[in-house]
Design a protein around this motif. Structure first.
Motif, short mmCIF file in Angstrom:
data_model
loop_
_atom_site.label_atom_id
_atom_site.label_comp_id
_atom_site.label_asym_id
_atom_site.label_seq_id
_atom_site.Cartn_x
_atom_site.Cartn_y
_atom_site.Cartn_z
N VAL A 24 16.54 19.97 -14.65
CA VAL A 24 16.62 20.12 -16.10
C VAL A 24 16.74 18.78 -16.82
CG1 VAL A 24 19.14 20.29 -16.38
CG2 VAL A 24 17.63 21.63 -17.88
N VAL A 25 17.10 17.71 -16.11
CA VAL A 25 17.28 16.42 -16.79
C VAL A 25 15.95 15.83 -17.24
CG1 VAL A 25 17.16 14.96 -14.72
CG2 VAL A 25 18.60 14.27 -16.66
N GLY A 26 14.83 16.20 -16.60
CA GLY A 26 13.52 15.69 -16.98
C GLY A 26 13.23 14.35 -16.32
N SER A 27 12.38 14.36 -15.32
CA SER A 27 12.12 13.13 -14.57
C SER A 27 10.76 13.20 -13.90
CB SER A 27 13.20 12.93 -13.50
OG SER A 27 12.93 11.79 -12.71
N LEU A 28 10.16 12.01 -13.67
CA LEU A 28 8.92 11.90 -12.92
C LEU A 28 9.16 11.57 -11.45
CD1 LEU A 28 6.75 9.78 -15.40
CD2 LEU A 28 6.68 12.25 -15.05
N SER A 29 10.37 11.21 -11.09
CA SER A 29 10.66 10.80 -9.72
C SER A 29 10.69 12.00 -8.79
CB SER A 29 12.00 10.06 -9.66
OG SER A 29 13.06 10.94 -10.02
N GLY A 30 10.29 11.76 -7.56
CA GLY A 30 10.33 12.80 -6.54
C GLY A 30 9.18 13.78 -6.60
N ARG A 31 8.24 13.59 -7.53
CA ARG A 31 7.09 14.49 -7.64
C ARG A 31 5.93 13.92 -6.83
NH1 ARG A 31 11.58 15.55 -10.69
NH2 ARG A 31 11.28 17.40 -12.01
N ASP A 32 5.40 14.72 -5.93
CA ASP A 32 4.27 14.23 -5.14
C ASP A 32 2.96 14.61 -5.80
OD1 ASP A 32 3.87 16.93 -4.59
OD2 ASP A 32 4.88 16.83 -2.65
N ALA A 33 1.86 14.25 -5.15
CA ALA A 33 0.54 14.49 -5.74
C ALA A 33 0.25 15.98 -5.89
CB ALA A 33 -0.53 13.84 -4.87
N GLY A 34 0.88 16.82 -5.08
CA GLY A 34 0.63 18.25 -5.17
C GLY A 34 1.03 18.85 -6.51
N VAL A 35 2.10 18.32 -7.13
CA VAL A 35 2.54 18.82 -8.43
C VAL A 35 1.49 18.54 -9.49
CG1 VAL A 35 4.29 18.61 -10.23
CG2 VAL A 35 4.98 18.58 -7.81
N ALA A 36 0.94 17.32 -9.49
CA ALA A 36 -0.10 16.97 -10.46
C ALA A 36 -1.34 17.83 -10.28
CB ALA A 36 -0.45 15.49 -10.35
N VAL A 37 -1.70 18.10 -9.03
CA VAL A 37 -2.87 18.93 -8.76
C VAL A 37 -2.66 20.34 -9.29
CG1 VAL A 37 -4.23 20.00 -6.92
CG2 VAL A 37 -3.61 17.59 -6.76
N GLN A 38 -1.46 20.87 -9.15
CA GLN A 38 -1.17 22.23 -9.60
C GLN A 38 -1.28 22.39 -11.11
OE1 GLN A 38 2.68 22.75 -7.61
NE2 GLN A 38 1.81 24.49 -6.51
N VAL A 39 -0.80 21.39 -11.87
CA VAL A 39 -0.75 21.55 -13.33
C VAL A 39 -1.98 21.02 -14.04
CG1 VAL A 39 1.77 21.44 -13.32
CG2 VAL A 39 0.47 19.33 -13.68
N THR A 40 -2.83 20.24 -13.36
CA THR A 40 -3.99 19.64 -14.02
C THR A 40 -4.92 20.66 -14.67
OG1 THR A 40 -3.94 17.63 -12.66
CG2 THR A 40 -6.03 18.20 -13.68
N PRO A 41 -5.28 21.76 -14.01
CA PRO A 41 -6.18 22.71 -14.68
C PRO A 41 -5.61 23.26 -15.99
CG PRO A 41 -6.05 23.19 -12.34
CD PRO A 41 -5.00 22.18 -12.62
N PHE A 42 -4.31 23.56 -16.01
CA PHE A 42 -3.70 24.08 -17.23
C PHE A 42 -3.70 23.03 -18.34
CE2 PHE A 42 -1.60 26.28 -13.67
CZ PHE A 42 -1.99 27.59 -13.95
N LEU A 43 -3.40 21.78 -17.97
CA LEU A 43 -3.38 20.71 -18.96
C LEU A 43 -4.78 20.43 -19.50
CD1 LEU A 43 -0.89 18.21 -17.24
CD2 LEU A 43 -0.42 19.86 -19.05
N ALA A 44 -5.79 20.49 -18.63
CA ALA A 44 -7.16 20.24 -19.08
C ALA A 44 -7.61 21.30 -20.08
CB ALA A 44 -8.11 20.20 -17.88
N THR B 124 0.83 -1.21 0.00
CA THR B 124 0.00 0.00 0.00
C THR B 124 0.87 1.25 0.00
OG1 THR B 124 -1.80 -1.13 1.17
CG2 THR B 124 -1.75 1.28 1.27
N ALA B 125 1.91 1.26 0.81
CA ALA B 125 2.79 2.43 0.87
C ALA B 125 3.49 2.66 -0.46
CB ALA B 125 3.81 2.25 1.98
N ILE B 126 3.95 1.57 -1.09
CA ILE B 126 4.67 1.70 -2.36
C ILE B 126 3.75 2.22 -3.45
CG2 ILE B 126 5.80 0.39 -4.19
CD1 ILE B 126 6.97 -1.43 -2.03
N VAL B 127 2.56 1.63 -3.54
CA VAL B 127 1.66 1.97 -4.65
C VAL B 127 1.03 3.34 -4.45
CG1 VAL B 127 -0.49 1.34 -5.81
CG2 VAL B 127 1.19 -0.41 -5.26
N ARG B 128 0.44 3.57 -3.28
CA ARG B 128 -0.35 4.79 -3.10
C ARG B 128 0.50 6.02 -2.81
NH1 ARG B 128 -5.84 3.80 -2.59
NH2 ARG B 128 -6.14 5.84 -1.60
N ASP B 129 1.60 5.85 -2.10
CA ASP B 129 2.41 7.00 -1.72
C ASP B 129 3.49 7.34 -2.74
OD1 ASP B 129 0.90 7.06 0.58
OD2 ASP B 129 2.38 5.99 1.78
#
Length: 343
Positions: free
Chosen positions: A192-212, A62-67
């Motif tokens: 600058v290297v471009g990565s998905l690692s280390g990004r928490d759910a807050g980053v996705a929440v911030q950019v979702t309205p712009f992407l939509a 659960t910790a690995i998948v959800r967090d």
């Protein structure tokens, strides 16, 4: 009755496009499952399903998948959709098969603004998002303004030239600032290297309205882009407002690529390669090409992220590096097939 039945049947090309959409949706679903299951510790599909649907507090799966993996997968899905759609738009508006979303100065503007943010004391990814998006937006507006000139609207060549000039200028400013401040360089190189690692759910929440909003504008711009592909004079004769169509297209590219770059850093090759592969499935009709490119971009980005977790396990290889290593030879193969890259 027979004639009516023939008219009711979908054309073979439409059936082929529908099948392509269905296959791409299945590919995205498979990539999502892989992203949730594969990593330093591989989980079974049953463990993944249980962790998502019926999580057990304190359980390792659960910790690995959800967090860890679920926020990363959601962000990868959003960014892949954005860069795929933006690439199709950019190639269509510039009529340049080698164009990518960064051509409008988006990546250079975002990078320049992030360096400014670092020097002002910003040290979190959520803080970088707003600086990067603001930089991407301002750089793109500058490019669009220069390309518009006094002719009533930007031409494809003017957009490409203005974008390259502003990108080179901002890149030189960025390098100058980094060379003068080693502390900023040490922080900036991880973004600058471009990565998905280390990004928490807050980053996705911030950019979702712009992407939509960007995706909606991209889909709305598709019919006008088909008309513009026939030439601006023909588009005007068909009743299209060329300047408005260009403005909507550029706005969509800015929102999509600016938000994606702000969230994950510059990710190359995806917006360049994916539209060519999608075009081979759908043809040049942007009403089908844009959604297919978006879906293909999501699947490719998630698979590249999974590959980066596996090849140097237990460490990770950044997604931007994986896409560059895999995308470069794939794009060379596409370029050699001249019929695939001709717009």
């Amino acid at each position: 009755m027979a004639a009516d039945a023939k008219l009711a049947r979908p054309a073979p090309l439409v059936r082929g496009r529908s099948a392509a959409i269905a296959a791409l949706i299945a590919a995205v679903a498979g990539a999502v499952v892989l992203s949730l299951a594969v990593g330093a510790q591989t989980l079974s599909p049953a463990e993944v399903w249980h962790a998502v649907v019926a999580p057990e507090p304190g359980a390792q799966a659960t910790a690995i998948v959800r967090d860890l993996r679920l926020p990363r997968t959601i962000l990868g899905l959003l960014v892949g959709l954005a860069l795929g759609a933006a690439g199709a738009l950019m190639q269509g508006h510039t009529r340049n098969p080698l164009a990518d979303p960064g051509l409008l100065g988006i990546s250079a503007g975002a990078s320049f603004a992030v360096v400014i943010g670092i020097q002002l004391g910003v040290d979190t990814l959520t803080g970088y998002v707003w600086f990067a998006f603001a930089g991407a937006l301002l750089a793109s507006l500058l490019v669009f303004g220069i390309a518009s000139g006094r002719q009533g609207g930007p031409t494809p060549v003017a957009l490409a030239l203005a974008g390259m000039a502003i990108s080179a200028l901002l890149a030189s400013f960025t390098q100058s600032m980094l060379l003068a401040d080693k502390a900023s360089l040490n922080v900036f190189r991880f973004w600058v290297v471009g990565s998905l690692s280390g990004r928490d759910a807050g980053v996705a929440v911030q950019v979702t309205p712009f992407l939509a909003v960007g995706l909606l504008l991209a889909l709305a711009n598709a019919p006008a882009l088909n008309a513009l592909g026939l030439g601006e004079d023909v588009a005007r004769a068909l009743g299209q407002r060329v300047f408005a169509a260009r403005a909507v297209g550029v706005a969509a590219v800015v929102l999509l690529t600016g938000a994606a770059t702000a969230a994950c850093g510059p990710i190359g090759f995806l917006g360049l390669v994916v539209p060519h592969a999608a075009r081979a499935l759908t043809g040049p009709d942007h009403r089908w090409l844009i959604p297919c490119s978006a879906l293909a971009g999501a699947a490719v980005l998630l698979c590249a992220d999974v590959l980066g977790r596996v090849v140097v396990r237990p460490a990770e290889l950044q997604t931007g590096i994986v896409l560059a290593a895999v995308g470069a030879p794939f794009f060379i193969a596409l370029v050699r097939r001249r019929g695939v890259v001709r717009l």
